[in-house]
Design a protein around this motif. Structure first.
Motif, mmCIF file in Angstrom:
data_model
loop_
_atom_site.group_PDB
_atom_site.id
_atom_site.type_symbol
_atom_site.label_atom_id
_atom_site.label_comp_id
_atom_site.label_asym_id
_atom_site.label_seq_id
_atom_site.Cartn_x
_atom_site.Cartn_y
_atom_site.Cartn_z
ATOM 1 N N GLU A 81 -22.056 -30.280 26.908
ATOM 2 C CA GLU A 81 -23.161 -29.826 26.204
ATOM 3 C C GLU A 81 -22.227 -28.023 26.733
ATOM 4 O O GLU A 81 -22.726 -27.798 28.163
ATOM 5 N N LYS A 82 -21.736 -27.191 26.066
ATOM 6 C CA LYS A 82 -21.229 -25.751 26.947
ATOM 7 C C LYS A 82 -21.644 -24.418 26.309
ATOM 8 O O LYS A 82 -21.416 -24.329 24.615
ATOM 9 N N HIS A 83 -22.042 -23.589 27.032
ATOM 10 C CA HIS A 83 -22.757 -22.687 26.267
ATOM 11 C C HIS A 83 -21.741 -21.355 25.846
ATOM 12 O O HIS A 83 -21.751 -21.112 27.676
ATOM 13 N N VAL A 84 -21.222 -20.881 25.294
ATOM 14 C CA VAL A 84 -20.281 -19.672 25.261
ATOM 15 C C VAL A 84 -20.864 -18.700 24.488
ATOM 16 O O VAL A 84 -21.583 -18.271 23.260
ATOM 17 N N ASN A 85 -20.310 -17.568 25.373
ATOM 18 C CA ASN A 85 -21.303 -16.660 24.385
ATOM 19 C C ASN A 85 -20.104 -15.963 23.313
ATOM 20 O O ASN A 85 -18.608 -15.894 23.427
ATOM 21 N N PRO A 86 -20.827 -15.947 22.300
ATOM 22 C CA PRO A 86 -20.272 -15.541 20.889
ATOM 23 C C PRO A 86 -19.408 -14.463 21.147
ATOM 24 O O PRO A 86 -18.154 -13.865 20.411
ATOM 25 N N ILE A 87 -19.983 -13.795 21.516
ATOM 26 C CA ILE A 87 -18.853 -12.339 21.697
ATOM 27 C C ILE A 87 -17.567 -12.635 22.251
ATOM 28 O O ILE A 87 -16.099 -12.185 21.786
ATOM 29 N N LEU A 88 -17.566 -13.414 23.465
ATOM 30 C CA LEU A 88 -16.298 -13.447 24.528
ATOM 31 C C LEU A 88 -16.044 -15.074 23.426
ATOM 32 O O LEU A 88 -14.346 -14.501 23.426
ATOM 33 N N GLN A 89 -16.177 -15.785 22.540
ATOM 34 C CA GLN A 89 -15.126 -16.415 21.708
ATOM 35 C C GLN A 89 -14.825 -16.221 20.808
ATOM 36 O O GLN A 89 -13.571 -15.684 20.446
ATOM 37 N N PHE A 90 -15.195 -14.679 19.848
ATOM 38 C CA PHE A 90 -14.826 -13.857 19.097
ATOM 39 C C PHE A 90 -13.836 -12.966 19.467
ATOM 40 O O PHE A 90 -12.111 -13.218 19.196
ATOM 41 N N VAL A 129 -4.203 -4.214 12.133
ATOM 42 C CA VAL A 129 -5.156 -3.698 13.146
ATOM 43 C C VAL A 129 -6.121 -5.329 12.015
ATOM 44 O O VAL A 129 -7.016 -5.738 13.003
ATOM 45 N N LEU A 130 -6.716 -4.378 11.218
ATOM 46 C CA LEU A 130 -7.529 -5.501 10.164
ATOM 47 C C LEU A 130 -7.105 -6.866 9.574
ATOM 48 O O LEU A 130 -7.561 -7.883 10.147
ATOM 49 N N LEU A 131 -5.298 -6.862 9.947
ATOM 50 C CA LEU A 131 -4.727 -8.170 9.841
ATOM 51 C C LEU A 131 -5.130 -9.381 11.170
ATOM 52 O O LEU A 131 -6.009 -10.467 11.159
ATOM 53 N N LEU A 132 -4.772 -8.819 12.285
ATOM 54 C CA LEU A 132 -5.833 -9.208 13.533
ATOM 55 C C LEU A 132 -7.053 -9.923 13.427
ATOM 56 O O LEU A 132 -7.458 -10.901 13.652
ATOM 57 N N ILE A 133 -7.701 -9.036 13.058
ATOM 58 C CA ILE A 133 -9.593 -9.190 13.132
ATOM 59 C C ILE A 133 -9.939 -9.978 11.972
ATOM 60 O O ILE A 133 -10.453 -10.281 12.765
ATOM 61 N N GLY A 134 -8.849 -9.903 10.876
ATOM 62 C CA GLY A 134 -9.532 -10.715 9.477
ATOM 63 C C GLY A 134 -9.001 -12.422 10.215
ATOM 64 O O GLY A 134 -9.980 -13.474 10.132
ATOM 65 N N ILE A 141 -15.267 -17.941 13.132
ATOM 66 C CA ILE A 141 -16.079 -19.088 11.906
ATOM 67 C C ILE A 141 -15.843 -20.067 12.332
ATOM 68 O O ILE A 141 -16.697 -21.125 11.792
ATOM 69 N N GLU A 142 -14.692 -20.552 11.735
ATOM 70 C CA GLU A 142 -14.240 -22.611 11.881
ATOM 71 C C GLU A 142 -14.602 -23.102 13.468
ATOM 72 O O GLU A 142 -14.977 -24.028 13.336
ATOM 73 N N GLU A 143 -14.669 -22.235 14.726
ATOM 74 C CA GLU A 143 -14.483 -22.795 15.865
ATOM 75 C C GLU A 143 -16.873 -23.016 15.919
ATOM 76 O O GLU A 143 -17.021 -24.055 16.586
ATOM 77 N N ARG A 144 -17.578 -21.945 15.654
ATOM 78 C CA ARG A 144 -18.484 -21.828 15.129
ATOM 79 C C ARG A 144 -18.893 -23.511 14.295
ATOM 80 O O ARG A 144 -20.718 -23.877 14.434
ATOM 81 N N GLY A 145 -18.224 -23.188 13.223
ATOM 82 C CA GLY A 145 -18.697 -24.863 12.454
ATOM 83 C C GLY A 145 -18.617 -25.854 12.834
ATOM 84 O O GLY A 145 -19.007 -26.007 12.979
ATOM 85 N N ALA A 146 -17.565 -26.102 14.079
ATOM 86 C CA ALA A 146 -17.151 -27.295 14.666
ATOM 87 C C ALA A 146 -17.653 -27.001 15.377
ATOM 88 O O ALA A 146 -18.567 -28.735 15.841
ATOM 89 N N GLY A 147 -19.167 -25.751 15.980
ATOM 90 C CA GLY A 147 -19.381 -26.561 17.026
ATOM 91 C C GLY A 147 -21.040 -26.791 16.652
ATOM 92 O O GLY A 147 -21.173 -27.464 17.272
ATOM 93 N N LYS A 148 -21.210 -26.408 15.337
ATOM 94 C CA LYS A 148 -22.255 -26.889 14.166
ATOM 95 C C LYS A 148 -22.260 -28.346 14.519
ATOM 96 O O LYS A 148 -23.702 -28.953 15.180
ATOM 97 N N ALA A 149 -21.297 -28.730 14.238
ATOM 98 C CA ALA A 149 -21.021 -30.085 13.632
ATOM 99 C C ALA A 149 -21.374 -30.877 14.758
ATOM 100 O O ALA A 149 -21.871 -32.496 14.720
ATOM 101 N N VAL A 150 -20.555 -31.080 16.265
ATOM 102 C CA VAL A 150 -20.386 -31.304 17.122
ATOM 103 C C VAL A 150 -22.264 -31.641 17.561
ATOM 104 O O VAL A 150 -23.310 -32.196 18.141
ATOM 105 N N LYS A 151 -23.345 -30.530 17.359
ATOM 106 C CA LYS A 151 -24.572 -30.285 17.625
ATOM 107 C C LYS A 151 -25.043 -31.439 17.039
ATOM 108 O O LYS A 151 -26.721 -31.851 17.392
#
Length: 212
Positions: A81-90, A129-134, A141-151
Motif C-alpha cells: 500500500e502506497k499513500h500519496v498526497n493528492p496535491i503532490l499527485q496532481f 495554461v488552461l490546456l495544461l491544467i485540464g 482523475i484517471e490515476e485516482r480511479g485506478a487507485g480506488k480499483a486497486v483498493k
C-alpha cells in the motif's frame, strides 16, 4: 504478494501425476522475482515433484519456524500500500516531457512572442495554461480511479485461509502465506495466493474480479 504457494482442494481424489526428474538450483538463492520468471521456472507446467523440490517443501506443509524464516525473506503475501498526497499527485502531472513543452510554450507566449514593445500574448498564454491544467486534471482523475480499483480489489482478497503447518490444518491470515505453503480451498473460497494445484476435483476459477 508472496507467490507460488501449493494448493489442494478438500476431499480430493488423489495427487496429480509427478515425475522423478530433478532441478539443479540452490533454493537459498531464490527470490520472488525468480518464481515469477517463466524462463527460469515455469511453475504452471513443472512436475509437482519438481515444484516441491524447488520450494523445499512436501505435502505435510512447512513448519512454523520455516514459515517465519520465509516471510522475513520473501515478505508478506499482500499488495504493498502506497499513500500519496493528492496535491503532490496532481502536481506530478505537470512534471513530464509533454508538460515541459507546454510550459515552455506558455513562457514564450508571455515573454517573447510579440517583441518590439508589443504587449504579451495573453490569449495564447491563458489558453496553454488552461490546456495544461485540464490535461493534469484528466490524468489525476484517471490515476485516482485506478487507485480506488486497486483498493477495492485488495478489500475483496481473502483475508483468511486454511493452511497446513507442522502437518496440521489451521486457519490464519492470508498475508502470512509464504512460498511452499500447502493451502486448501473449497467451492466459494477466494484463492488467497498464486498457487499450483497438487490435488483437485472439478476445479473452476472465476477471474472476473481481476480481468473484468
Amino acid at each position: 504478494m508472496a507467490s507460488s504457494q501449493l494448493a489442494e482442494s478438500e476431499k480430493a481424489p488423489g495427487p496429480l501425476q509427478t515425475s522423478n526428474s530433478t532441478i539443479d538450483v540452490d533454493p537459498n538463492t531464490l527470490t520472488v522475482e525468480d518464481l515469477y520468471d517463466k524462463e527460469k521456472f515455469d511453475l504452471e507446467t513443472m512436475d509437482t515433484s519438481q515444484v516441491f523440490q524447488l520450494l523445499q517443501c512436501d505435502a505435510n506443509g512447512l513448519s512454523e519456524a520455516e514459515a517465519t524464516r520465509r516471510i522475513e525473506r520473501f515478505g508478506p503475501n499482500k499488495l504493498e500500500e502506497k499513500h500519496v498526497n493528492p496535491i503532490l499527485q496532481f502536481l506530478s502531472f505537470m512534471w513530464n516531457p509533454l508538460s515541459w513543452v507546454m510550459e515552455a510554450a506558455a513562457i514564450v507566449a508571455i515573454a517573447l512572442s510579440n517583441g518590439q514593445g508589443q504587449p504579451p500574448d495573453w490569449q495564447d498564454f491563458v489558453g496553454i495554461v488552461l490546456l495544461l491544467i485540464g490535461n493534469s486534471i484528466i490524468g489525476f482523475i484517471e490515476e485516482r480511479g485506478a487507485g480506488k480499483a486497486v483498493k477495492a480489489l485488495m478489500a475483496a482478497l481473502a483475508p483468511q485461509c486454511k493452511v497446513k503447518r507442522d502437518g496440521e490444518w489451521k486457519v490464519m491470515e492470508a498475508s502470512g502465506l509464504v512460498p511452499g505453503d500447502i493451502i486448501s480451498i473449497k467451492l466459494g473460497d477466494v484463492v488467497p495466493a498464486d498457487a499450483r494445484l497438487t490435488e483437485a476435483i472439478n476445479v473452476k476459477v472465476d477471474q472476473a474480479a481481476l480481468t473484468g
